[in-house]
Design an enzyme around this catalytic site. Structure first.
Site: not given
Ligand code: ADE
Ligand code: ZN
Length: 336
Positions: A17, A19, A197, A200, A278-279
Site C-alpha cells: 500500500h 501511492h 480503500h 479509512e 501509504d504516502d
Molecule cells: N490517495 C493517496 N493516499 C490516499 C489515502 N490515504 N486514502 C485515500 N486516497 C489516497
Molecule cells: Zn492509500
C-alpha cells in the site's frame, strides 16, 4: 540480533500500500517544478513541509493533487518511482505493489502512456538492479464519476500485461464502493485482481460493499471494520488481508496518536494485517518507520513483527513460486 530497530530494518518485507505520487519528496517536487517550469505556491523545502498539517483525508488530498502537478514527462515518473524503489530496497522491502492514480495525470493532459512508461521502466530497472519483485495497481479516483473510471480502464487496456490489479482511492466519505461496481465487474472479467480503500474514514458498510460488490482480495486500511464483530469474523474467516498504514492514520487523525492505533488489536483478533507507508513523503516515514513507531507505541513483540512481515508476503499478488521464495528468505532471516 537484540536491537528491535536493527531487526525491523533488516527484516525482509513486502509493501502493498504505497501511492507512488505520495512518495514525492519536497526536494524532488521543487526540482521537478523547476525542470518543468511549473509554478508552485512553495518557495522552499521547509515551506512545503510546513504545509503538511492535516486534520483529515481531504486536507491531505488537496495538497497531494497539487504536488503531483510537477509530474509531466516520462522521465519524471521514472525518477519518482526509482527513488521510491531504491529507498524501499534499502529498507529490505523485497516485493512492492505500487498504486498509481492515472486520472490525477490524464485530467491534466498527461497521457496514460507517459505515466505507465516511466513507472514501468523504473520497476524493471529495480527488478534488475535491486533484486526486488514489483507490481503496479491502477487506482480509480472515487471522487470522480464511474464513467471516468470506465474510460481510464479502456486507456489501460493496451498495457494490460503491466497491471496486476485495480484499486479505489481518494475521498472516501460519500463515495461508496457501490458507485464503481460496474467498472470493477468489467475489470474482473478482464482478469484484473481488485482491491479498494475502505474503512479509512468511511463506515464499516463500505468494507462490506468492497467485498460484496467489488470482489476485492484485500482491503486497504479497513480500520472501521473493527466496529462490527460480524465483519471482523468474516475478514478473519476468509483471510482477507488489511493493508494498514499506521503513520497515515495518525497524520490524518483517524486515531489520536500511535498508542491508540488498532494494529496490535487487529493481530490479536486474528486479522491478516500488514504494515505499509501509504504516502511516505507526506506522512513522515517509509515502511520501516511505520514498523518502528508502531513497535515503540504499542509494544509489538518480535513474533508480532514477524507475523506482519509474513502476512505481507502471503497477501502479495505475486505468483506462488515468487511468494515461496520470499517466505523462505523471511524464515531464514528469523532463524539466523
Ligand atoms: N490517495 C493517496 N493516499 C490516499 C489515502 N490515504 N486514502 C485515500 N486516497 C489516497
Ligand atoms: Zn492509500
Amino acid at each position: 540480533m537484540t536491537d528491535p530497530g536493527q531487526f525491523i530494518a533488516r527484516l525482509p518485507k513486502a509493501e502493498l500500500h504505497i501511492h507512488i505520487e505520495g512518495s514525492l519528496e519536497p526536494e524532488m517536487m521543487l526540482a521537478l517544478a523547476a525542470r518543468n517550469e511549473v509554478r508552485l505556491r512553495y518557495g522552499s523545502v521547509e515551506a512545503v513541509r510546513a504545509a503538511y498539517r492535516f486534520t483529515n483525508l481531504q486536507d491531505f488530498l488537496d495538497l497531494y493533487y497539487q504536488g503531483m502537478s510537477v509530474l509531466r514527462e516520462e522521465q519524471d515518473f521514472y525518477d519518482l518511482a526509482i527513488a521510491y524503489l531504491r529507498r524501499a530496497a534499502a529498507q529490505n522491502v523485497r516485493h512492492a505493489e505500487i498504486f498509481f492514480d492515472p486520472q490525477g495525470h490524464t485530467e491534466r493532459g498527461i497521457s496514460f502512456e507517459t505515466v505507465i512508461d516511466g513507472l514501468w521502466r523504473a520497476l524493471k530497472d529495480a527488478e534488475r538492479t535491486l533484486g526486488m519483485t514489483t507490481g503496479l495497481i491502477l487506482c480509480f479516483l472515487r471522487h470522480l464519476d464511474e464513467a471516468s473510471a470506465e474510460r481510464t480502464l479502456d486507456e489501460a487496456l493496451p498495457w494490460r500485461d503491466r497491471i496486476i490489479a485495480v484499486g479505489l482511492d481518494s475521498s472516501e466519505k460519500g463515495n461508496p464502493p457501490s458507485k464503481f461496481q460496474h467498472v470493477f465487474r468489467r475489470a474482473r472479467d478482464l482478469g484484473f485482481l481488485t482491491v479498494a480503500h475502505a474503512g479509512e474514514e468511511g463506515p464499516p458498510d463500505y468494507v462490506r460493499q468492497a467485498l460484496d460488490l467489488l470482489g476485492v482480495r484485500r482491503i486497504d486500511h479497513g480500520n472501521a471494520a473493527l466496529r462490527e464483530p460480524d465483519l471482523v469474523a468474516r475478514l478473519v474467516r476468509d483471510r482477507i488481508p488489511l493493508t494498514v498504514c499506521p503513520l497515515s492514520n495518525v497524520r490524518l487523525c483517524g486515531v489520536p496518536d500511535m498508542a491508540a492505533h488498532p494494529l496490535r488489536k487487529m493481530l490479536q483478533l486474528g486479522l491478516m494485517a500488514t504494515v505499509n507507508s501509504d504516502d511516505p513523503a507526506y506522512f513522515g516515514g517509509y515502511v520501516n518507520e511505520n514498523f518502528q513507531q508502531a513497535h515503540d507505541a504499542l509494544g509489538l513483540t518480535r513474533e508480532e513483527i514477524v507475523t506482519l512481515a509474513r502476512n505481507s508476503f502471503q497477501a502479495a499478488f505475486c505468483d506462488d513460486a515468487v511468494k515461496q521464495r520470499h517466505l523462505a528468505a523471511l524464515d531464514a532471516f528469523v532463524k539466523a
